[in-house]
Design a protein around this motif. Structure first.
Motif, PDB file in Angstrom:
ATOM      1  N   VAL A 184     -23.287  21.127  11.255  1.00  0.00           N
ATOM      2  CA  VAL A 184     -22.921  22.542  11.546  1.00  0.00           C
ATOM      3  C   VAL A 184     -24.235  23.602  11.948  1.00  0.00           C
ATOM      4  O   VAL A 184     -24.069  24.330  13.054  1.00  0.00           O
ATOM      5  CB  VAL A 184     -22.464  23.103  10.185  1.00  0.00           C
ATOM      6  N   LEU A 185     -25.576  23.317  11.445  1.00  0.00           N
ATOM      7  CA  LEU A 185     -26.327  24.056  11.803  1.00  0.00           C
ATOM      8  C   LEU A 185     -27.073  24.030  13.144  1.00  0.00           C
ATOM      9  O   LEU A 185     -27.376  24.687  13.907  1.00  0.00           O
ATOM     10  CB  LEU A 185     -27.693  23.720  10.917  1.00  0.00           C
ATOM     11  N   LYS A 186     -26.706  22.639  13.820  1.00  0.00           N
ATOM     12  CA  LYS A 186     -27.019  22.107  15.130  1.00  0.00           C
ATOM     13  C   LYS A 186     -26.009  23.001  16.001  1.00  0.00           C
ATOM     14  O   LYS A 186     -26.358  23.142  17.223  1.00  0.00           O
ATOM     15  CB  LYS A 186     -27.213  20.801  15.251  1.00  0.00           C
ATOM     16  N   GLU A 187     -24.706  23.114  15.478  1.00  0.00           N
ATOM     17  CA  GLU A 187     -23.891  23.696  16.414  1.00  0.00           C
ATOM     18  C   GLU A 187     -23.672  25.257  16.622  1.00  0.00           C
ATOM     19  O   GLU A 187     -23.153  25.721  17.303  1.00  0.00           O
ATOM     20  CB  GLU A 187     -22.384  23.024  16.052  1.00  0.00           C
ATOM     21  N   MET A 188     -24.419  25.994  15.452  1.00  0.00           N
ATOM     22  CA  MET A 188     -24.425  27.180  15.447  1.00  0.00           C
ATOM     23  C   MET A 188     -25.140  27.817  16.581  1.00  0.00           C
ATOM     24  O   MET A 188     -26.287  28.771  16.318  1.00  0.00           O
ATOM     25  CB  MET A 188     -24.755  27.545  14.065  1.00  0.00           C
ATOM     26  N   ASN A 189     -24.705  27.910  17.710  1.00  0.00           N
ATOM     27  CA  ASN A 189     -25.449  28.342  18.759  1.00  0.00           C
ATOM     28  C   ASN A 189     -24.688  29.831  19.601  1.00  0.00           C
ATOM     29  O   ASN A 189     -23.632  29.950  19.135  1.00  0.00           O
ATOM     30  CB  ASN A 189     -25.467  27.120  20.066  1.00  0.00           C
ATOM     31  N   PHE A 190     -25.291  30.387  20.541  1.00  0.00           N
ATOM     32  CA  PHE A 190     -24.713  31.651  21.117  1.00  0.00           C
ATOM     33  C   PHE A 190     -25.011  31.782  22.347  1.00  0.00           C
ATOM     34  O   PHE A 190     -25.843  31.101  22.974  1.00  0.00           O
ATOM     35  CB  PHE A 190     -25.262  32.760  20.464  1.00  0.00           C
ATOM     36  N   ALA A 191     -24.127  32.288  23.191  1.00  0.00           N
ATOM     37  CA  ALA A 191     -24.191  32.705  24.679  1.00  0.00           C
ATOM     38  C   ALA A 191     -24.420  34.254  25.003  1.00  0.00           C
ATOM     39  O   ALA A 191     -23.786  34.984  24.071  1.00  0.00           O
ATOM     40  CB  ALA A 191     -23.134  32.260  25.282  1.00  0.00           C
ATOM     41  N   GLU A 192     -25.551  34.486  25.674  1.00  0.00           N
ATOM     42  CA  GLU A 192     -25.722  35.827  25.852  1.00  0.00           C
ATOM     43  C   GLU A 192     -24.802  36.503  26.827  1.00  0.00           C
ATOM     44  O   GLU A 192     -24.710  35.572  27.937  1.00  0.00           O
ATOM     45  CB  GLU A 192     -27.212  36.032  26.245  1.00  0.00           C
TER      46      GLU A 192
END
Length: 575
Positions: free
Chosen positions: A519-527
């Protein structure tokens, strides 16, 4: 929002204005609300101009709060153009899982430890940023120090240092390894009381991608059975499974010699004086037990039944005299059903030349069944080896099926001997008599057996610590060569494990290591168009729990840049 006052020949007017950035990057302002002229406002908010100004400023504050609340709930409309290409070298993907690790990092006041190092060494680079990024990268995507720098460049907060600064920082971190460990332990009490009345100790080793010995990198018995030089690590862990301290020693050294130097550090630098030492039989020699019988220390160590003297071994394997651990009721273990899941014990005084101890023997039908099933499969393999004629000469592994194959030399007078192989039933029966039995030795003569066994059973957590470091954090193989930088590498792995374990504890250990790390590895964002970010992860119970324990939220449909900056501040304990 701000107060804007204009003057003309006939009047002085008061406005609430808002500044904003236009699409082309220039800034401008717009009137949000006209408050009135001074002449209009004096009767109600006077009697002086200063009173009117004070009232107007308060109205600006009210309007600002109102705007913030509306902005939080508002719909964001951002135009996209189907005929417009992407900008060159424009980064739009950002990693955000580190924010939750950052929350623990700053609660441990690692930034203050780094400040001390900077004052001592007078370097210009930001060692706090380097250390924190190396720790986050070790958890989220373990790789080389060079690649960790690239990983950190994808964080929401970009590195404030250069790659060459990383290698310089490793020299400092290695030199100050002991100081950092003791400071982290002291600061860890800010996260709650440490369960340091029980300390587990164990050793493991890590291999290097080299072919010749060098420094502490020596040929030894590798846990992975590799032919490479290794270095060994001794690790202390508290009763909650959180690392306490570690040390490194040569790969060819006896692991028992590693304990006393590290324990002296724990006693002195850490101030831990009263605790129960717990380890397996390999780190529970007579001298180690004697050392942990001094002062306010005690010990609970596993005991090899096979290595007991004849009289004690016969007593241990005798099926009479057992009691149920849960209530102390006498039980005849020979009459237990095969699927029984209980645990049974017997104990007696066990005195050696220098120590008065207590020997506890336990029996578990479930464990006996497990050991029998493993051995049955090994016997099958041994039989296949006999049928094929493929018998081994060297049997170094104690679990090798070839140990059940016996040899006998048959000869007639005056002729050379013929060697015959057979299945050794005596060897099989000899091993079977130990099925389900387990022994513990302790100097806690008056404590409840159930409490002693509970402490001993907790040793699995230190094995889990080594598994996480080796498998999930890829602590090996090690590619660094300089002794100081090698020490820094293991310090980073140790700190990563410590931070991860504290996060796990905050979550009440509800999730497995694999679940939490994924989950920590998947918690990403797009600007999006430089206006803000959208989360790229799936909201689940575990993400809700992470946000709850860390005190901020990133699970909105859209996060403005200013709000993301506030989230970053909160993750550092700043409001």
């Amino acid at each position: 929002m701000n107060l804007h006052i204009t003057k003309s020949k006939n009047a002085e007017s008061f406005y609430i204005c808002k500044s904003y950035t236009k699409a082309n990057g220039s800034t401008t302002s717009a009137i949000v609300r006209k408050l009135g002229t001074l002449e209009q406002l004096l009767p109600e908010h006077g009697p002086t101009r200063d009173d009117v100004v004070a009232w107007a400023k308060n109205e600006v504050k009210i309007e600002t709060e109102k705007y913030k609340k509306e902005k939080e709930a508002q719909t964001v409309l951002i135009p996209f153009h189907a005929d417009r290409q992407l900008d060159y070298d424009k980064q739009v993907f950002f990693r955000g899982g580190y924010l939750f690790l950052q929350s623990i990092y700053y609660q441990l006041q690692m930034n203050k430890i780094c400040r001390k190092l900077k004052q001592k060494y007078k370097f210009k680079y930001d060692i706090n940023a380097i250390l924190s990024d190396l720790i986050y990268a070790r958890i989220l995507e373990p790789c080389s120090k060079r690649s960790s720098y690239k990983v950190a460049s994808e964080f929401l907060e970009k590195p404030s240092y250069e790659l060459h600064d990383v290698y310089r920082a490793l020299d400092v971190l290695g030199a100050e390894c002991d100081l950092i460990q003791s400071e982290v332990y002291k600061n860890s009490h800010f996260l709650g009381k440490r369960n340091d009345k029980i300390l587990y100790y164990d050793c493991s080793n890590y291999y290097f991608e080299i072919e010749q010995e060098d420094g502490n990198k020596k040929y030894g018995k590798s846990k992975e059975h590799r032919p490479n030089p290794i270095i060994q690590m001794g690790l202390f862990m508290d009763g909650d499974g959180i690392p306490l301290a570690f040390s490194l020693f040569p790969g060819n050294a006896n692991e028992q010699t590693s304990l006393k130097p590290l324990e002296k550090k724990v006693l002195g630098d850490f101030g831990c004086q009263k605790f129960i030492y717990c380890s397996d039989a390999g780190l529970g020699s007579e001298s180690i037990r004697e050392y942990n019988h001094m002062g306010e220390r005690s010990y609970i160590v596993t005991q090899s039944i096979k290595k007991l003297k004849k009289e004690e071994k016969e007593w241990a394997l005798n099926l009479q005299g057992f009691k149920r651990v849960s209530d102390g009721t006498p039980v005849d273990i020979t009459k237990l059903p095969e699927d029984d899941k209980g645990l049974y014990y017997k104990d007696e005084p066990y005195t050696t030349k220098k120590l008065h101890q207590r020997l506890i023997i336990t029996y578990s039908p479930k464990y006996a069944l497990y050991q029998k099933s493993i051995r049955d499969k090994q016997i099958e393999r041994a039989q296949k080896m006999l049928y094929s004629g493929n018998t081994k000469k060297n049997r170094k592994n104690p679990n090798d099926p070839a140990r059940f194959i016996g040899t006998i030399a048959v000869t007639e007078e005056g002729e050379a001997a013929d060697v015959n192989h057979y299945l050794d039933e005596t060897k099989i029966s000899e091993e079977a008599q130990y099925d389900g039995f387990y022994a513990v030795c302790t100097d806690l003569l008056d404590d409840e057996v159930s409490d002693i066994l509970k402490v001993s059973e907790g040793r699995w957590q230190i094995e889990e610590c080594f598994r996480i470091m080796k498998t999930d954090f890829s602590a090996r193989p090690v590619y660094l060569q300089d002794e100081n930088r090698i020490k820094a590498h293991f310090l980073i792995c140790f700190l990563a494990l410590t931070i991860y374990r504290f996060l796990e504890k905050k979550l009440d250990t509800k999730y497995t290591c694999e679940e939490l790390l994924d989950v920590l590895k998947e918690m990403n964002f797009a600007e999006i168009q430089e206006q803000g970010f959208i989360p790229l992860y799936k909201r689940e119970r575990i993400t809700d729990d992470l946000h709850d324990v860390c005190g901020f939220r990133t699970d909105y449909q859209f996060i403005t840049k200013s709000k993301m900056r506030n989230i970053q501040k909160k993750s550092k304990g700043k409001e």
